[in-house]
Design an enzyme around this catalytic site. Sequence first.
Site, PDB file in Angstrom:
ATOM      1  N   ASP A 170       0.844  -1.196   0.000  1.00  0.00           N
ATOM      2  CA  ASP A 170       0.000   0.000   0.000  1.00  0.00           C
ATOM      3  C   ASP A 170       0.881   1.248   0.000  1.00  0.00           C
ATOM      4  OD1 ASP A 170      -2.168   1.683   0.122  1.00  0.00           O
ATOM      5  OD2 ASP A 170      -2.545   1.394   2.261  1.00  0.00           O
ATOM      6  N   ALA A 231      11.691 -14.613   3.588  1.00  0.00           N
ATOM      7  CA  ALA A 231      10.303 -14.344   3.961  1.00  0.00           C
ATOM      8  C   ALA A 231       9.649 -15.633   4.453  1.00  0.00           C
ATOM      9  CB  ALA A 231       9.557 -13.752   2.773  1.00  0.00           C
ATOM     10  N   ASP A 256      16.721 -18.993   3.001  1.00  0.00           N
ATOM     11  CA  ASP A 256      16.728 -19.343   4.416  1.00  0.00           C
ATOM     12  C   ASP A 256      15.401 -19.980   4.812  1.00  0.00           C
ATOM     13  OD1 ASP A 256      17.845 -19.311   7.104  1.00  0.00           O
ATOM     14  OD2 ASP A 256      16.402 -17.719   7.550  1.00  0.00           O
ATOM     15  N   GLU A 261       9.877 -27.518   5.456  1.00  0.00           N
ATOM     16  CA  GLU A 261      10.945 -27.320   6.431  1.00  0.00           C
ATOM     17  C   GLU A 261      10.892 -28.384   7.516  1.00  0.00           C
ATOM     18  OE1 GLU A 261      11.360 -22.449   6.064  1.00  0.00           O
ATOM     19  OE2 GLU A 261      10.772 -23.339   7.981  1.00  0.00           O
ATOM     20  N   HIS A 280      16.307 -21.673   8.108  1.00  0.00           N
ATOM     21  CA  HIS A 280      15.415 -20.695   8.742  1.00  0.00           C
ATOM     22  C   HIS A 280      16.065 -20.084   9.992  1.00  0.00           C
ATOM     23  CE1 HIS A 280      10.857 -19.679   9.013  1.00  0.00           C
ATOM     24  NE2 HIS A 280      11.584 -18.672   9.490  1.00  0.00           N
ATOM     25  N   ILE A 281      17.270 -19.539   9.809  1.00  0.00           N
ATOM     26  CA  ILE A 281      18.031 -18.991  10.934  1.00  0.00           C
ATOM     27  C   ILE A 281      18.178 -17.468  10.853  1.00  0.00           C
ATOM     28  CG2 ILE A 281      19.327 -21.112  11.378  1.00  0.00           C
ATOM     29  CD1 ILE A 281      21.666 -19.908   9.758  1.00  0.00           C
ATOM     30  N   GLY A 282      17.335 -16.833  10.040  1.00  0.00           N
ATOM     31  CA  GLY A 282      17.457 -15.398   9.853  1.00  0.00           C
ATOM     32  C   GLY A 282      17.440 -14.594  11.140  1.00  0.00           C
TER      33      GLY A 282
END
Length: 331
Positions: A170, A231, A256, A261, A280-282
Site C-alpha cells: 500500500d 520471507a 533461508d 521445512e 530458517h536462521i534469519g
Amino acid sequence: MKILVASHLEQSAICQLQEHHDVICTFEQPTADLFSLVRDREVLVFRSGIEIARALMECAPDLKLLVRAGCGLDNLDCEYVRKRGIVLRRIPEPAAQAVAEMALALMFALARNIRQADAMLRQGHWTKDTLDGHLLAGKVLGIVGAGNIGSHLGVLASAIGMEPIGCVADPIPAIVQALRDKSITVADFDTVLASADFVSVHVPLSKSTRNLINGRALSLMKEGSYLINLARGGVVDEAALHAALASRWLAGAALDVHEHEGQGQISPLAQLPNVLLTPHIGASTVETQQQIGVRVVEIIEAFVQQSMTVACREAETRFAASALPHEMVRV
C-alpha cells in the site's frame, strides 16, 4: 497464569516466567501432544514451525492470550482468534536487524562465491585465479516488501553503496516518503524485479503472496541476477526457481526459508551449485533471542496486570450495584 511455551524461547525468559506462573515447555519434545497440554492453558507462546489451528485453540477454553515470538502469522487461524476475542501480541521489532544482516550476508556470499571457494579449498584446489567475484557497491537491490525488515535491509545496503529500490503493498504518500528518507526508491513490483541485480524477498505469506515469485516474476528479473528469500518458503515457486537457476538465467539464489521445512527435508534446489541453503536462521542470533525473550515476559506481565485491574473494577461495580441504600432513621 497457566502458560504453554510451544516454540523455542530463551532460557532466562522461561526462568522469569516460572517464578510467578505455571509454565509448560514443549519445544524440545517433538512428540508432545499439544492438544492435551493446551487444555487448561491461559497463555500460548509460539513461533513459526507449529500450526496454531482452530482445532487446537478450541481445546483450550481458558485461552486468553497468544504471544507470537516473532512477526509472521501464516501458521495461525487469525479469523478464529478475532471471532473468539483472544488477545494476540506479536514481537516483530527484534528480528528486523538480524534478518536484514542475514540477507546482506547471503548477498556477499553469492557475489563472492564463498560456498564454492570454501568447498574447493577443502579439497586442496587453489582457485584464486578462476573464481570471479562481484562488488555489491554500485548494484541495485530490489526489495520485495520494504516494510520493517525490508527497510532495515535497505538502510544497510545503502551504507555499502548499493542502490535500494522497493515495493510495498500500500504505497500511500506517508510510507513512500518514509522510505525515501531512508534512501529507498519506491516502485511497483514489476519495476523492482526488472531493475535489480539482487532481489530480496520480505513479505508475509498469505493468499495474495503465495508463489508471488513464480515463473513470470523470475522471467522479469535481469539475466545474471540473484534472488534471496528470507520471507516464507511458500512465497517462492521452488520449481520455477529451479528452472531459472538450472538454465543460468539467474546467477544464483539463497534461501533461508523453504516450502517444506524440518528434520529430514531436502530442498529440491540442494543439488544446484549456485544455491545457498540455510535452515530458517534469519532471526537466530543470541542478541535477538534475548530481546524477544524480554518482550515475551513484558507482554505476559502487562497482560496479567491489565487483567487484574479489569477484574478489580468489575468487582467494585458489582459491589456498588448490590449495595442497599442507607435507611433513614427517625429519632
